[in-house]
Design a protein around this motif. Structure first.
Motif, mmCIF file in Angstrom:
data_model
loop_
_atom_site.group_PDB
_atom_site.id
_atom_site.type_symbol
_atom_site.label_atom_id
_atom_site.label_comp_id
_atom_site.label_asym_id
_atom_site.label_seq_id
_atom_site.Cartn_x
_atom_site.Cartn_y
_atom_site.Cartn_z
ATOM 1 N N TRP A 110 -0.405 -7.532 -15.589
ATOM 2 C CA TRP A 110 0.774 -7.049 -14.709
ATOM 3 C C TRP A 110 -0.062 -6.238 -13.536
ATOM 4 C CZ3 TRP A 110 5.800 -7.412 -14.413
ATOM 5 C CH2 TRP A 110 6.290 -7.900 -15.688
ATOM 6 N N LEU A 111 -1.113 -5.535 -13.643
ATOM 7 C CA LEU A 111 -1.726 -5.007 -12.580
ATOM 8 C C LEU A 111 -2.142 -5.894 -11.657
ATOM 9 C CD1 LEU A 111 -3.730 -2.087 -14.697
ATOM 10 C CD2 LEU A 111 -1.639 -1.769 -13.073
ATOM 11 N N SER A 112 -2.847 -6.919 -11.975
ATOM 12 C CA SER A 112 -3.220 -7.931 -10.895
ATOM 13 C C SER A 112 -1.967 -8.608 -10.305
ATOM 14 C CB SER A 112 -3.840 -9.307 -11.693
ATOM 15 O OG SER A 112 -5.281 -8.784 -12.403
ATOM 16 N N THR A 113 -1.099 -8.723 -10.917
ATOM 17 C CA THR A 113 0.110 -9.259 -10.211
ATOM 18 C C THR A 113 0.820 -8.461 -9.081
ATOM 19 O OG1 THR A 113 0.855 -10.748 -12.105
ATOM 20 C CG2 THR A 113 2.588 -10.227 -10.181
ATOM 21 N N LEU A 114 0.689 -6.937 -9.463
ATOM 22 C CA LEU A 114 1.446 -5.803 -8.968
ATOM 23 C C LEU A 114 0.475 -5.481 -7.686
ATOM 24 C CD1 LEU A 114 3.665 -3.899 -8.716
ATOM 25 C CD2 LEU A 114 2.280 -2.497 -10.166
ATOM 26 N N GLY A 115 -0.822 -5.546 -8.229
ATOM 27 C CA GLY A 115 -1.982 -5.305 -6.862
ATOM 28 C C GLY A 115 -1.983 -6.392 -5.894
ATOM 29 N N GLY A 116 -1.728 -7.777 -6.334
ATOM 30 C CA GLY A 116 -1.550 -8.720 -5.524
ATOM 31 C C GLY A 116 -0.304 -8.569 -4.412
ATOM 32 N N GLN A 130 -3.307 1.371 0.410
ATOM 33 C CA GLN A 130 -3.487 2.497 -0.427
ATOM 34 C C GLN A 130 -3.135 2.220 -1.729
ATOM 35 O OE1 GLN A 130 -1.997 5.906 1.558
ATOM 36 N NE2 GLN A 130 -3.541 5.946 3.148
ATOM 37 N N THR A 131 -1.840 1.724 -2.024
ATOM 38 C CA THR A 131 -1.282 1.526 -3.275
ATOM 39 C C THR A 131 -2.176 0.388 -4.330
ATOM 40 O OG1 THR A 131 0.793 2.319 -2.583
ATOM 41 C CG2 THR A 131 0.820 0.848 -4.768
ATOM 42 N N ALA A 132 -2.367 -0.762 -3.194
ATOM 43 C CA ALA A 132 -3.230 -1.582 -3.964
ATOM 44 C C ALA A 132 -4.807 -1.260 -4.169
ATOM 45 C CB ALA A 132 -3.436 -2.629 -2.853
ATOM 46 N N GLY A 133 -5.123 -0.174 -3.617
ATOM 47 C CA GLY A 133 -6.519 0.390 -3.980
ATOM 48 C C GLY A 133 -6.452 1.053 -5.208
ATOM 49 N N LYS A 134 -5.265 1.822 -5.168
ATOM 50 C CA LYS A 134 -5.133 2.737 -6.412
ATOM 51 C C LYS A 134 -5.021 1.861 -7.792
ATOM 52 C CE LYS A 134 -2.927 6.565 -4.233
ATOM 53 N NZ LYS A 134 -1.633 7.371 -3.838
ATOM 54 N N ILE A 135 -4.285 0.582 -7.625
ATOM 55 C CA ILE A 135 -4.330 -0.345 -8.527
ATOM 56 C C ILE A 135 -5.662 -0.783 -9.087
ATOM 57 C CG2 ILE A 135 -3.142 -2.358 -9.435
ATOM 58 C CD1 ILE A 135 -0.864 -1.778 -7.550
ATOM 59 N N SER A 136 -6.342 -1.010 -8.135
ATOM 60 C CA SER A 136 -7.799 -1.784 -8.409
ATOM 61 C C SER A 136 -8.516 -0.611 -9.131
ATOM 62 C CB SER A 136 -8.380 -1.887 -7.265
ATOM 63 O OG SER A 136 -7.551 -3.141 -6.246
ATOM 64 N N LEU A 137 -8.345 0.706 -8.879
ATOM 65 C CA LEU A 137 -9.189 1.754 -9.339
ATOM 66 C C LEU A 137 -8.685 1.910 -10.953
ATOM 67 C CD1 LEU A 137 -9.271 4.465 -6.808
ATOM 68 C CD2 LEU A 137 -11.138 2.939 -7.690
ATOM 69 N N TYR A 158 -11.865 -6.070 -5.388
ATOM 70 C CA TYR A 158 -10.303 -6.038 -5.011
ATOM 71 C C TYR A 158 -10.068 -4.688 -4.281
ATOM 72 C CZ TYR A 158 -9.467 -9.350 -8.644
ATOM 73 O OH TYR A 158 -9.299 -10.480 -9.613
ATOM 74 N N TYR A 159 -11.008 -3.759 -4.774
ATOM 75 C CA TYR A 159 -10.677 -2.298 -4.225
ATOM 76 C C TYR A 159 -11.190 -2.400 -2.654
ATOM 77 C CZ TYR A 159 -11.183 2.652 -3.176
ATOM 78 O OH TYR A 159 -10.900 3.994 -2.649
ATOM 79 N N SER A 160 -12.633 -3.213 -2.659
ATOM 80 C CA SER A 160 -13.039 -3.293 -1.326
ATOM 81 C C SER A 160 -12.103 -4.044 -0.134
ATOM 82 C CB SER A 160 -14.231 -4.433 -1.515
ATOM 83 O OG SER A 160 -14.111 -5.690 -1.623
#
Length: 222
Positions: A110-116, A130-137, A158-160
């Motif tokens: 789920w996090l991978s889909t949301l982060g993508g 910024q939200t994608a970075g938080k999901i990666s963390l 992903y965070y990079s």
């Protein structure tokens, strides 16, 4: 004197504990040979295991056998128990661990889909980056808990991407280089990680070139 413990398993194989070193034949004095007192116990494997743990981990039973019964060699002969027992406590622990890993895999999906999705929007909107970075963390936290170094490396990559989208190129460069070194050391275990590093590095180079063009444009206009 040390109590020598011998265990005979189902296949008549012998396992020795606290075994004394063998002396050379020339050092043996026949006149000093003494009878060795042995004790043979035929036990089922379950009961025998309790005896074995007690003898290896505690001194009370060993001292009692030596002091009161003058036992020098204790022989434990194991035979199969009449009934096999189920370790319910270990089964519950194993079931909980498996369930936890399944839930973590589900959460990571789920996090991978949301982060993508947020990462794609991060190309246009910094807040989404910024939200994608938080999901990666969050994914990295899960990777640390699972103890999977390859998952941790992917989450850092992903965070990079989020850092690149927010213009923090130097920090992203250091992170990508560190993960690339890790990926090259373990390339035989995870080939995808190297390709991920190279792909994100190309994106980083593109952003550096675009920044350089913008600076030249501003300099020329001024």
């Amino acid at each position: 004197m040390t109590l020598i413990l011998c265990v005979s398993d189902y296949w008549q194989r012998r396992h020795y504990y606290n075994r004394l070193p063998i002396q050379p034949a020339g050092d043996t004095d026949k006149s000093q040979k003494k009878a060795v007192r042995r004790l043979l116990l035929q036990l089922d494997a379950i009961t025998g295991n309790y005896w074995l743990r007690e003898l290896l981990q505690q001194k009370v039973l060993r001292d009692q056998l030596q002091a009161e019964h003058k036992v020098q060699i204790l022989w434990l002969s194991f035979h199969p128990p009449e009934r096999d027992t189920i370790d319910y406590k270990f089964a519950d622990m194993l079931a909980h661990t498996i369930w936890e890993h399944i839930e973590m895999e589900h959460l990571m999906s789920w996090l991978s889909t949301l982060g993508g999705g947020f990462s794609a929007l991060g190309e246009q909107f910094e807040r989404c980056a910024q939200t994608a970075g938080k999901i990666s963390l969050q994914q990295l936290t899960i990777g640390l808990r699972v103890g999977d170094p390859f998952l941790q490396a992917r989450c850092k990559l992903y965070y990079s991407i989020s850092l690149i989208q927010r213009g923090q190129l130097r920090q992203a460069k250091q992170m990508i280089r560190a993960q690339y070194q890790f990926a090259k050391q373990h390339e035989e275990h995870d080939h995808r990680l190297v390709r991920m590093c190279l792909g994100i590095w190309l994106r980083l180079r593109y952003e550096y070139e675009e920044r350089k063009k913008r600076r030249l444009t501003v300099k020329c206009n001024s």
